[in-house]
Design an enzyme around this catalytic site. Structure first.
Site, PDB file in Angstrom:
ATOM      1  N   LYS A  82      36.807  39.754  29.253  1.00 41.27           N
ATOM      2  CA  LYS A  82      35.949  40.215  30.358  1.00 41.27           C
ATOM      3  C   LYS A  82      34.732  40.928  29.783  1.00 41.27           C
ATOM      4  O   LYS A  82      34.843  41.621  28.760  1.00 41.27           O
ATOM      5  CB  LYS A  82      36.797  41.161  31.218  1.00 41.27           C
ATOM      6  CG  LYS A  82      36.164  41.659  32.493  1.00 41.27           C
ATOM      7  CD  LYS A  82      37.219  42.453  33.280  1.00 41.27           C
ATOM      8  CE  LYS A  82      36.675  43.023  34.570  1.00 41.27           C
ATOM      9  NZ  LYS A  82      37.733  43.733  35.354  1.00 41.27           N
ATOM     10  N   SER A 157      38.484  42.270  40.032  1.00 40.35           N
ATOM     11  CA  SER A 157      37.197  42.010  39.433  1.00 40.35           C
ATOM     12  C   SER A 157      37.264  41.126  38.191  1.00 40.35           C
ATOM     13  O   SER A 157      36.227  40.628  37.741  1.00 40.35           O
ATOM     14  CB  SER A 157      36.530  43.336  39.059  1.00 40.35           C
ATOM     15  OG  SER A 157      37.304  44.004  38.084  1.00 40.35           O
ATOM     16  N   SER A 181      42.639  44.670  39.435  1.00 41.45           N
ATOM     17  CA  SER A 181      41.693  43.644  38.976  1.00 41.45           C
ATOM     18  C   SER A 181      42.211  42.635  37.963  1.00 41.45           C
ATOM     19  O   SER A 181      41.519  41.672  37.653  1.00 41.45           O
ATOM     20  CB  SER A 181      40.456  44.308  38.397  1.00 41.45           C
ATOM     21  OG  SER A 181      39.612  44.672  39.455  1.00 41.45           O
TER      22      SER A 181
HETATM   23  N1  GLN Z   1      39.254  45.854  43.845  1.00 41.13           N
HETATM   24  C1  GLN Z   1      39.389  47.188  43.355  1.00 41.13           C
HETATM   25  C2  GLN Z   1      38.065  47.907  43.406  1.00 41.13           C
HETATM   26  O1  GLN Z   1      37.090  47.287  43.763  1.00 41.13           O
HETATM   27  C3  GLN Z   1      39.962  47.186  41.975  1.00 41.13           C
HETATM   28  C4  GLN Z   1      38.988  47.027  40.914  1.00 41.13           C
HETATM   29  C5  GLN Z   1      39.585  47.036  39.548  1.00 41.13           C
HETATM   30  O2  GLN Z   1      40.798  47.036  39.382  1.00 41.13           O
HETATM   31  N2  GLN Z   1      38.721  47.092  38.558  1.00 41.13           N
HETATM   32  O3  GLN Z   1      37.974  49.067  43.135  1.00 41.13           O
END
Ligand code: GLN
Length: 489
Positions: A82, A157, A181
């Site tokens: 990532k 994400s 994420s």
């Molecule tokens: N969807 C969650 C957020 O937007 C988790 C994001 C993540 O785990 N980086 O905060």
């Protein structure tokens, strides 16, 4: 060796082929780049490719093998990470305009770990800007598409990481998980994803979103690959003050341990809150399959679950507002072209450099931390956090693991939720309690909905007991019968 098929193999299959010298790492790496060329214009999992570096490295590892040097099990295997993990000399954008031209002068510890194990980095993967989002639509580059259905999101994400693995564009990938994420995109893309225990994988060189919640973890094609990947990235790191100084096991040992007599809890609250019926059914079928193998399954109640999501969005935004203060147009990345004075330069840079969702979090977080509101919001959220953690601790006195859906729905359409942040946040309802408690959890595919989209189930374990999750997931994987096994791309 039929070259075409190399990219479809798991990392452990490639490892065996390399070991018996049936293929070279160079052949494998070339095969993956061909695959990327073939499908990435549709999937858009990658932001940056580093083909020359990767091929040089592959040849180097092949030479070591020919010379008879002792190599690590995953030596010569291609992976991708990532784009929020710092890679020396390779652009690290966090999918944000503000870091558009940022080339880190050092490697994150996990990247060092990959290199020390002679793994080959193919490139950097798309994500929601600063890891804020659940669909990879918040990327400053372009959205990533779900390989199972290109009109759907891959989750987020770490959507680029999950899509790359599902589309066979990397043998496995690394993502980061602050509130789901890794697991939510693993669920949407039908791959295995694990958020390890907080402190077991170094965060040094991971661009911070919410430091008390962030954790790096792998996304893999199967559970054996997950064990191998964890062996590479877990461990104490003196560069990360929250890194745990414990003895880390060989995770592949867990695969042989069996599951008879293990106790698994099914918390009813995770099956209520708007969970799609097919998801409920598939997860319960999976529980039945585990039961057949001697696992004891019992329904329990975790009535604090409903408070996890608001607590998460307060704590994570508060930490983000502080972490993102460093982007000022001076130290890294983008700087606005037109401004009046220093203060105006900061303002213009941040206004032009950050996307809508990131600004929303910074504002929410700054508000929650401001005097007069701190006790009512931030402190209250931290108190809720303690209670949720205790709830899990109590459950783990009796149970070895908790089984839930990974998310309430399967992959939604691109564009469907971009204008409704609250609906987007609801996707994290099953995953955020785990980050709040700092414990490990894994998502594995347990079937498909009637549109052919993957469904994931989540196994949650006690802190530092990743092995328990691997044991259960492996036993399940060996016995599950799926109507499909890969996207037709
Ligand atoms: N969807 C969650 C957020 O937007 C988790 C994001 C993540 O785990 N980086 O905060």
């Amino acid at each position: 060796m039929d070259d075409e098929m190399l990219y479809k193999k798991t990392a452990h299959e490639l490892k065996d082929l390399l070991k018996s010298k049936q293929v070279s790492s160079e052949e494998i790496v070339k095969n993956f780049y061909d695959r990327i060329e073939q499908v990435d214009s549709k999937v858009k999992a990658y932001i940056t490719l580093c083909k020359d570096k990767a091929l040089d490295k592959a040849r180097e590892v092949d030479k070591k093998r020919v010379d008879g040097q002792q190599l690590s099990p995953l030596a010569g295997i291609p992976i991708a990470v990532k784009d929020n993990m710092c890679t020396k000399g390779i652009k690290t954008t966090c999918a944000s305009k503000i870091l558009d031209n940022f080339v880190p002068p050092y490697n994150a510890t996990v990247i060092e770990n990959l290199y020390q194990n002679d793994m080959i980095l193919l490139g950097k993967l798309n994500m929601d800007e600063f890891a804020m989002g659940s669909s990879t639509e918040n990327s400053s580059h372009y959205p990533t598409h779900n390989p199972w259905n290109l009109e759907r999101v891959p989750g987020g994400s770490s959507g680029g990481s999950a899509a790359a693995v599902a589309a066979h564009e990397a043998a496995f990938a690394l993502g980061s998980d602050t509130g789901g994420s890794i697991r939510q995109p693993a669920h949407y893309c039908g791959v295995v994803g694990m958020k390890p225990t907080y402190g077991s994988v170094s965060r040094y060189g991971l661009v911070a979103f919410a430091s008390s919640l962030d954790q790096i973890g792998p996304l893999t094609k199967d559970v054996e690959d997950m064990a191998l990947a964890l062996n590479v990235i877990t461990g104490h790191d003196k560069m990360d003050s929250s890194s745990a100084l414990i003895d880390y096991p060989d995770y592949t040992d867990a695969l042989k341990q069996g599951v008879k007599g293990l106790k698994v809890a099914l918390p009813k609250e995770y099956f209520e809150q708007g969970v799609q019926k097919e998801i409920k059914d598939k997860v319960l079928q999976a529980a039945k399959l585990l039961e057949k193998q001697g696992v004891i399954i019992e329904e329990v109640s975790m009535d604090l679950t409903q408070y996890a999501l608001p607590a998460y969005y307060l704590i994570s935004s508060a930490e983000a507002s502080s972490n993102l203060a460093r982007y000022d147009g001076i130290k890294y990345g983008y700087r606005a072209k037109n401004y009046d004075d220093l203060l105006d330069m900061y303002k213009q840079t941040r206004d032009e450099g950050f996307g809508k969702e990131v600004k929303r979090r910074i504002m929410l977080g700054t508000y929650a931390l401001s005097s007069g509101y701190y006790d009512a919001y931030y402190k209250k959220a931290q108190q809720v956090r303690t209670l949720i953690k205790k709830d899990f601790d109590t459950l783990f006195d009796t149970y070895d693991c908790v089984l839930t859906p990974t998310g309430p729905t399967t992959a939604f359409k691109i564009g469907e939720k971009v204008d409704n942040p609250i609906e987007m946040y609801m996707n994290d309802i099953c995953t955020v309690p785990v980050n709040i408690a700092g414990i490990p959890a894994l998502s594995i595919n347990c079937g498909f909905d009637n549109e052919g989209l993957p469904i994931g189930m989540q196994l949650i374990g006690k802190a530092f007991n990743e092995s328990m999750l691997l044991r259960l997931a492996y036993a399940y994987e060996q016995n599950r019968v799926l109507d499909k096994n890969q996207p037709s791309l």
